[in-house]
Design a protein around this motif. Structure first.
Motif, PDB file in Angstrom:
ATOM      1  N   ARG A  61       0.836  -1.218   0.000  1.00 43.50           N
ATOM      2  CA  ARG A  61       0.000   0.000   0.000  1.00 43.50           C
ATOM      3  C   ARG A  61       0.871   1.268   0.000  1.00 43.50           C
ATOM      4  O   ARG A  61       1.049   1.923   1.012  1.00 43.50           O
ATOM      5  N   TYR A  62       1.342   1.637  -1.167  1.00 42.29           N
ATOM      6  CA  TYR A  62       2.133   2.851  -1.319  1.00 42.29           C
ATOM      7  C   TYR A  62       1.197   4.047  -1.474  1.00 42.29           C
ATOM      8  O   TYR A  62       0.351   4.079  -2.373  1.00 42.29           O
ATOM      9  N   LEU A  63       1.357   5.047  -0.589  1.00 46.20           N
ATOM     10  CA  LEU A  63       0.521   6.247  -0.622  1.00 46.20           C
ATOM     11  C   LEU A  63       1.348   7.533  -0.543  1.00 46.20           C
ATOM     12  O   LEU A  63       0.846   8.569  -0.105  1.00 46.20           O
ATOM     13  N   SER A  64       2.612   7.485  -0.936  1.00 39.82           N
ATOM     14  CA  SER A  64       3.506   8.655  -0.879  1.00 39.82           C
ATOM     15  C   SER A  64       3.675   9.183   0.531  1.00 39.82           C
ATOM     16  O   SER A  64       3.833  10.388   0.735  1.00 39.82           O
ATOM     17  N   GLU A  65       3.606   8.309   1.512  1.00 46.18           N
ATOM     18  CA  GLU A  65       3.764   8.727   2.903  1.00 46.18           C
ATOM     19  C   GLU A  65       5.238   8.825   3.267  1.00 46.18           C
ATOM     20  O   GLU A  65       6.081   8.164   2.651  1.00 46.18           O
ATOM     21  N   PRO A  66       5.570   9.642   4.260  1.00 46.45           N
ATOM     22  CA  PRO A  66       6.966   9.745   4.689  1.00 46.45           C
ATOM     23  C   PRO A  66       7.542   8.364   5.034  1.00 46.45           C
ATOM     24  O   PRO A  66       6.872   7.547   5.670  1.00 46.45           O
ATOM     25  N   GLY A  67       8.748   8.116   4.563  1.00 46.92           N
ATOM     26  CA  GLY A  67       9.413   6.850   4.823  1.00 46.92           C
ATOM     27  C   GLY A  67       9.137   5.774   3.784  1.00 46.92           C
ATOM     28  O   GLY A  67       9.791   4.744   3.783  1.00 46.92           O
ATOM     29  N   GLN A  68       8.170   6.006   2.899  1.00 46.60           N
ATOM     30  CA  GLN A  68       7.892   5.030   1.840  1.00 46.60           C
ATOM     31  C   GLN A  68       8.756   5.348   0.624  1.00 46.60           C
ATOM     32  O   GLN A  68       8.848   6.494   0.203  1.00 46.60           O
ATOM     33  N   ASN A  69       9.371   4.308   0.067  1.00 46.76           N
ATOM     34  CA  ASN A  69      10.164   4.438  -1.146  1.00 46.76           C
ATOM     35  C   ASN A  69       9.455   3.660  -2.244  1.00 46.76           C
ATOM     36  O   ASN A  69       9.321   2.440  -2.168  1.00 46.76           O
ATOM     37  N   ILE A  70       9.012   4.355  -3.260  1.00 50.87           N
ATOM     38  CA  ILE A  70       8.219   3.744  -4.330  1.00 50.87           C
ATOM     39  C   ILE A  70       8.926   2.539  -4.948  1.00 50.87           C
ATOM     40  O   ILE A  70       8.285   1.611  -5.415  1.00 50.87           O
ATOM     41  N   TRP A  71      10.245   2.519  -4.927  1.00 52.59           N
ATOM     42  CA  TRP A  71      11.015   1.429  -5.520  1.00 52.59           C
ATOM     43  C   TRP A  71      10.859   0.121  -4.741  1.00 52.59           C
ATOM     44  O   TRP A  71      11.181  -0.940  -5.250  1.00 52.59           O
ATOM     45  N   ASP A  72      10.367   0.217  -3.502  1.00 49.56           N
ATOM     46  CA  ASP A  72      10.247  -0.964  -2.645  1.00 49.56           C
ATOM     47  C   ASP A  72       8.881  -1.639  -2.722  1.00 49.56           C
ATOM     48  O   ASP A  72       8.653  -2.636  -2.042  1.00 49.56           O
ATOM     49  N   PHE A  73       7.963  -1.118  -3.534  1.00 43.78           N
ATOM     50  CA  PHE A  73       6.594  -1.607  -3.541  1.00 43.78           C
ATOM     51  C   PHE A  73       6.259  -2.304  -4.859  1.00 43.78           C
ATOM     52  O   PHE A  73       6.549  -1.778  -5.928  1.00 43.78           O
ATOM     53  N   PRO A  74       5.610  -3.473  -4.766  1.00 40.52           N
ATOM     54  CA  PRO A  74       5.178  -4.141  -5.997  1.00 40.52           C
ATOM     55  C   PRO A  74       3.950  -3.456  -6.576  1.00 40.52           C
ATOM     56  O   PRO A  74       3.164  -2.834  -5.855  1.00 40.52           O
ATOM     57  N   ARG A  75       3.801  -3.585  -7.862  1.00 37.81           N
ATOM     58  CA  ARG A  75       2.635  -3.027  -8.538  1.00 37.81           C
ATOM     59  C   ARG A  75       1.498  -4.036  -8.516  1.00 37.81           C
ATOM     60  O   ARG A  75       1.715  -5.237  -8.531  1.00 37.81           O
ATOM     61  N   LEU A  76       0.277  -3.509  -8.495  1.00 38.31           N
ATOM     62  CA  LEU A  76      -0.868  -4.350  -8.750  1.00 38.31           C
ATOM     63  C   LEU A  76      -1.327  -4.042 -10.169  1.00 38.31           C
ATOM     64  O   LEU A  76      -0.880  -3.063 -10.770  1.00 38.31           O
ATOM     65  N   TYR A  77      -2.143  -4.897 -10.700  1.00 41.16           N
ATOM     66  CA  TYR A  77      -2.621  -4.716 -12.063  1.00 41.16           C
ATOM     67  C   TYR A  77      -4.113  -4.436 -12.038  1.00 41.16           C
ATOM     68  O   TYR A  77      -4.861  -5.105 -11.329  1.00 41.16           O
ATOM     69  N   VAL A  78      -4.513  -3.428 -12.800  1.00 37.51           N
ATOM     70  CA  VAL A  78      -5.917  -3.081 -12.962  1.00 37.51           C
ATOM     71  C   VAL A  78      -6.225  -3.265 -14.445  1.00 37.51           C
ATOM     72  O   VAL A  78      -5.641  -2.562 -15.280  1.00 37.51           O
ATOM     73  N   ASP A  95      -5.181  -5.368 -16.511  1.00 36.84           N
ATOM     74  CA  ASP A  95      -3.939  -5.718 -17.213  1.00 36.84           C
ATOM     75  C   ASP A  95      -2.896  -4.597 -17.329  1.00 36.84           C
ATOM     76  O   ASP A  95      -1.892  -4.771 -18.009  1.00 36.84           O
ATOM     77  N   SER A  96      -3.115  -3.458 -16.688  1.00 39.81           N
ATOM     78  CA  SER A  96      -2.099  -2.401 -16.657  1.00 39.81           C
ATOM     79  C   SER A  96      -1.560  -2.287 -15.235  1.00 39.81           C
ATOM     80  O   SER A  96      -2.325  -2.305 -14.276  1.00 39.81           O
ATOM     81  N   SER A  97      -0.233  -2.155 -15.105  1.00 34.48           N
ATOM     82  CA  SER A  97       0.368  -2.143 -13.772  1.00 34.48           C
ATOM     83  C   SER A  97       0.412  -0.737 -13.181  1.00 34.48           C
ATOM     84  O   SER A  97       0.690   0.235 -13.881  1.00 34.48           O
ATOM     85  N   TRP A  98       0.114  -0.687 -11.865  1.00 39.74           N
ATOM     86  CA  TRP A  98       0.064   0.578 -11.141  1.00 39.74           C
ATOM     87  C   TRP A  98       0.521   0.370  -9.715  1.00 39.74           C
ATOM     88  O   TRP A  98       0.225  -0.647  -9.102  1.00 39.74           O
ATOM     89  N   ILE A  99       1.193   1.363  -9.162  1.00 39.38           N
ATOM     90  CA  ILE A  99       1.436   1.403  -7.725  1.00 39.38           C
ATOM     91  C   ILE A  99       0.094   1.718  -7.067  1.00 39.38           C
ATOM     92  O   ILE A  99      -0.742   2.428  -7.642  1.00 39.38           O
ATOM     93  N   TRP A 100      -0.133   1.212  -5.862  1.00 36.50           N
ATOM     94  CA  TRP A 100      -1.419   1.311  -5.156  1.00 36.50           C
ATOM     95  C   TRP A 100      -2.063   2.694  -5.287  1.00 36.50           C
ATOM     96  O   TRP A 100      -3.228   2.822  -5.659  1.00 36.50           O
ATOM     97  N   GLU A 101      -1.319   3.728  -4.944  1.00 35.63           N
ATOM     98  CA  GLU A 101      -1.856   5.091  -4.940  1.00 35.63           C
ATOM     99  C   GLU A 101      -2.479   5.457  -6.289  1.00 35.63           C
ATOM    100  O   GLU A 101      -3.546   6.065  -6.351  1.00 35.63           O
TER     101      GLU A 101
END
Length: 119
Positions: A79-96, A98-104
């Motif tokens: 659950r990546y939401l651009s919160e302090p301490g979150q690094n987007i590179w550490d989060f897997p994408r989900l697919y909506v 068939d297109s991949s997206w970070i949670w946010e």
């Protein structure tokens, strides 16, 4: 030279269906908190990508749905939401659908689907 396109779109190691189901509940709640009507979601094992993501149909209305391929890691790892301490590179994408997206960003894509807006 290495080029990374869509970081987090690779296989999700140590994933479980139980984590994916919990993540779907949180994802649906996040959408509801943002004002998007979510009816329910149903598991679709026949549509799994087989890479640590688990397929669900997210029912937004009687006739509007989205396929979600949810990573099966603990929610705090997905659950990546651009919160302090979150690094987007550490989060897997989900697919909506068939297109991949970070949670946010996946939340916004589903909101557009619910409104009938093309991606």
């Amino acid at each position: 030279m290495n080029v990374v396109i869509n970081p987090g779109s690779g296989p999700v190691d140590e994933a479980t269906e139980q984590h994916a189901a919990g993540n779907m509940a949180v994802f649906a709640d996040d959408l509801r908190q943002r004002g998007t009507a979510v009816d329910t979601f149903t598991r679709r094992p026949d549509a799994d990508y087989g890479d640590g993501r688990y397929a669900y149909t997210l029912h937004l209305t009687d006739d509007i749905t989205a396929e979600i391929q949810m990573p099966g890691l603990p929610v705090e790892q997905v659950r990546y939401l651009s919160e302090p301490g979150q690094n987007i590179w550490d989060f897997p994408r989900l697919y909506v659908d068939d297109s991949s997206w970070i949670w946010e960003f996946a939340l916004g894509v589903v909101e557009d689907i619910a409104k009938g807006v093309d991606e």
